[in-house]
Design an enzyme around this catalytic site. Structure first.
Site, short mmCIF file in Angstrom:
data_model
loop_
_atom_site.label_atom_id
_atom_site.label_comp_id
_atom_site.label_asym_id
_atom_site.label_seq_id
_atom_site.Cartn_x
_atom_site.Cartn_y
_atom_site.Cartn_z
N GLY A 14 142.64 -75.64 58.23
CA GLY A 14 143.64 -76.02 57.22
C GLY A 14 143.05 -76.67 55.98
N SER A 16 140.96 -75.21 53.74
CA SER A 16 140.52 -74.29 52.69
C SER A 16 141.33 -73.00 52.74
CB SER A 16 139.03 -73.98 52.92
OG SER A 16 138.56 -73.00 52.02
N ILE A 18 143.30 -69.76 53.08
CA ILE A 18 144.58 -69.34 53.66
C ILE A 18 145.24 -70.49 54.44
CG2 ILE A 18 145.51 -67.87 55.52
CD1 ILE A 18 143.46 -65.70 54.53
N GLY A 19 144.45 -71.21 55.22
CA GLY A 19 145.00 -72.31 56.03
C GLY A 19 145.57 -73.42 55.16
N SER A 137 142.89 -59.61 60.87
CA SER A 137 142.33 -59.09 59.61
C SER A 137 142.57 -57.59 59.57
CB SER A 137 140.82 -59.35 59.58
OG SER A 137 140.18 -58.52 58.64
N TYR A 150 132.46 -59.07 63.54
CA TYR A 150 133.65 -59.73 62.97
C TYR A 150 134.89 -58.86 63.19
CZ TYR A 150 136.90 -61.48 59.41
OH TYR A 150 138.02 -61.95 58.76
N1 LIG Z 1 139.67 -64.29 52.85
C1 LIG Z 1 139.81 -63.06 53.31
O1 LIG Z 1 139.61 -62.09 52.57
C2 LIG Z 1 140.23 -62.83 54.75
C3 LIG Z 1 140.58 -61.53 55.13
C4 LIG Z 1 140.97 -61.28 56.43
C5 LIG Z 1 141.00 -62.32 57.34
N2 LIG Z 1 140.64 -63.57 56.97
C6 LIG Z 1 140.68 -64.64 57.97
O2 LIG Z 1 141.49 -65.69 57.49
C7 LIG Z 1 141.08 -66.92 58.09
C8 LIG Z 1 140.89 -67.95 57.00
O3 LIG Z 1 139.90 -67.48 56.09
P1 LIG Z 1 139.78 -68.01 54.60
O4 LIG Z 1 139.46 -66.84 53.76
O5 LIG Z 1 140.92 -68.89 54.25
O6 LIG Z 1 138.42 -68.85 54.74
P2 LIG Z 1 137.94 -70.27 54.19
O7 LIG Z 1 138.51 -70.52 52.83
O8 LIG Z 1 136.46 -70.27 54.36
O9 LIG Z 1 138.60 -71.28 55.21
C9 LIG Z 1 138.23 -71.28 56.56
C10 LIG Z 1 138.80 -72.51 57.21
O10 LIG Z 1 138.49 -72.47 58.61
C11 LIG Z 1 137.76 -73.64 58.95
N3 LIG Z 1 136.85 -73.31 60.04
C12 LIG Z 1 135.88 -72.37 60.05
N4 LIG Z 1 135.25 -72.37 61.24
C13 LIG Z 1 135.86 -73.32 61.99
C14 LIG Z 1 135.67 -73.80 63.30
N5 LIG Z 1 134.70 -73.31 64.10
N6 LIG Z 1 136.46 -74.79 63.76
C15 LIG Z 1 137.44 -75.31 62.96
N7 LIG Z 1 137.66 -74.89 61.71
C16 LIG Z 1 136.87 -73.91 61.24
C17 LIG Z 1 137.09 -74.08 57.66
O11 LIG Z 1 136.75 -75.44 57.63
P3 LIG Z 1 135.28 -75.97 58.08
O12 LIG Z 1 134.28 -75.00 57.49
O13 LIG Z 1 135.19 -77.34 57.55
O14 LIG Z 1 135.28 -75.93 59.56
C18 LIG Z 1 138.21 -73.79 56.67
O15 LIG Z 1 139.19 -74.80 56.71
C19 LIG Z 1 139.83 -66.59 58.91
O16 LIG Z 1 140.20 -66.39 60.25
C20 LIG Z 1 139.35 -65.28 58.29
O17 LIG Z 1 138.59 -64.52 59.19
C21 LIG Z 1 140.25 -63.85 55.68
#
Ligand SMILES: NC(=O)c1ccc[n+]([C@@H]2O[C@H](COP(=O)([O-])OP(=O)(O)OC[C@H]3O[C@@H](n4cnc5c(N)ncnc54)[C@H](OP(=O)(O)O)[C@@H]3O)[C@@H](O)[C@H]2O)c1
Length: 250
Positions: A14, A16, A18-19, A137, A150
């Site tokens: 949460g 960064s 999407i969260g 995804s 992934y």
């Molecule tokens: N962005 C895209 O294009 C995209 C597309 C399809 C799916 N997704 C999925 O959407 C989700 C969110 O991605 P996002 O793009 O919003 O990425 P992001 O901006 O990098 O945010 C990821 C969040 O997850 C946390 N996180 C990562 N690993 C963790 C762990 N082991 N335990 C607890 N928290 C963890 C991070 O905080 P910390 O690093 O501080 O732990 C951060 O709050 C992911 O599941 C990703 O695979 C994203």
């Protein structure tokens, strides 16, 4: 009318992207949110952005002790959960020919084991009639060179929603997957292992594959998740809701 008035929502990842956008939307809709992430500073900054009705718990979703701590805080503060957005996840680039065991394990530890136990350990606190949303995804149905571990991990997440829909139906808990296409978050530049230039090229390349001709914004994902979290989706369970500008649909 606010759609989540008084609801208690847990959002993993949460701090960064999407969260964070979804936690903000949940609060705008009247919910109290508990957000997690591994980095304390980023988590606190996210809480400042959300401003109200937010609790932070630092932790790694792939560590079961951390999940126990998370839910101990939720129990003490709120006593129950109405909504769980199991969203924390990441993918690093590693073509099959060079991928290491550590790469594979890390990908599955966070994206698969993390989601599995995030949901399992929430169940004792879950209110009957609640909503669980899992971040999968578009790669759950697409071949993405360099991201095969992934993509496979996200296919596993999609399937969790199917089995858990059946396992939790008697408690009237709905379980849905939500599959973003390429979304403009920090992830591409910070967690994939791509250089800044490669990340820019990848974003441009993705754009050519999206019928709507652009990457999505985190707020557009948040709107879809808020729908799945609320009673507005009361007859929706087991689905994989793609929010992808059409990328995996045509
Ligand atoms: N962005 C895209 O294009 C995209 C597309 C399809 C799916 N997704 C999925 O959407 C989700 C969110 O991605 P996002 O793009 O919003 O990425 P992001 O901006 O990098 O945010 C990821 C969040 O997850 C946390 N996180 C990562 N690993 C963790 C762990 N082991 N335990 C607890 N928290 C963890 C991070 O905080 P910390 O690093 O501080 O732990 C951060 O709050 C992911 O599941 C990703 O695979 C994203």
């Amino acid at each position: 009318m606010k759609t989540l008035e008084g609801k208690v929502a847990v959002v993993t990842g949460g701090s960064s992207g999407i969260g964070l956008a979804t936690a903000q939307r949940f609060v705008e809709e009247g919910a109290h949110v508990v957000i997690t992430g591994r980095r304390e500073k980023e988590l606190k900054e996210a809480a400042s952005l959300i401003k109200r009705n937010v609790t932070t718990v630092v932790g790694d979703v792939s560590r079961l002790d951390d999940l126990d701590r998370l839910y101990a805080v939720v129990k003490e503060k709120h006593g129950h959960i109405d909504i769980l957005f199991a969203n924390a996840g990441a993918g690093t680039i590693a073509p099959l020919a060079v991928a290491t065991e550590a790469h594979f394990d890390q990908t599955f530890d966070v994206n698969v084991k993390g989601v599995f136990f995030t949901v399992q350990k929430a169940l004792p606190l879950f209110k009957d009639g609640g909503s669980i949303i899992l971040t999968s995804s578009v790669s759950n149905v697409l071949g993405v060179p360099g991201f095969s571990a992934y993509a496979a991990s996200k296919a596993a997440v999609r399937n969790f929603a199917r089995a858990w829909t059946l396992e939790l139906k008697d408690r009237k808990i709905r379980v849905n997957a939500m599959s973003p296409g390429p979304i403009d978050t920090p992830a591409l530049a910070t967690t994939t292992g791509l250089t800044a230039e490669q990340a820019q090229q990848a974003a441009a390349q993705f754009t050519t594959q999206i019928p709507m001709g652009r990457r999505g914004m985190p707020e557009e994902i948040a709107a879809a998740v808020a729908f799945l979290a609320s009673d507005q989706s009361s007859y929706v369970t087991g689905v994989d809701l793609a929010v992808d500008g059409g990328m995996a649909q045509v």
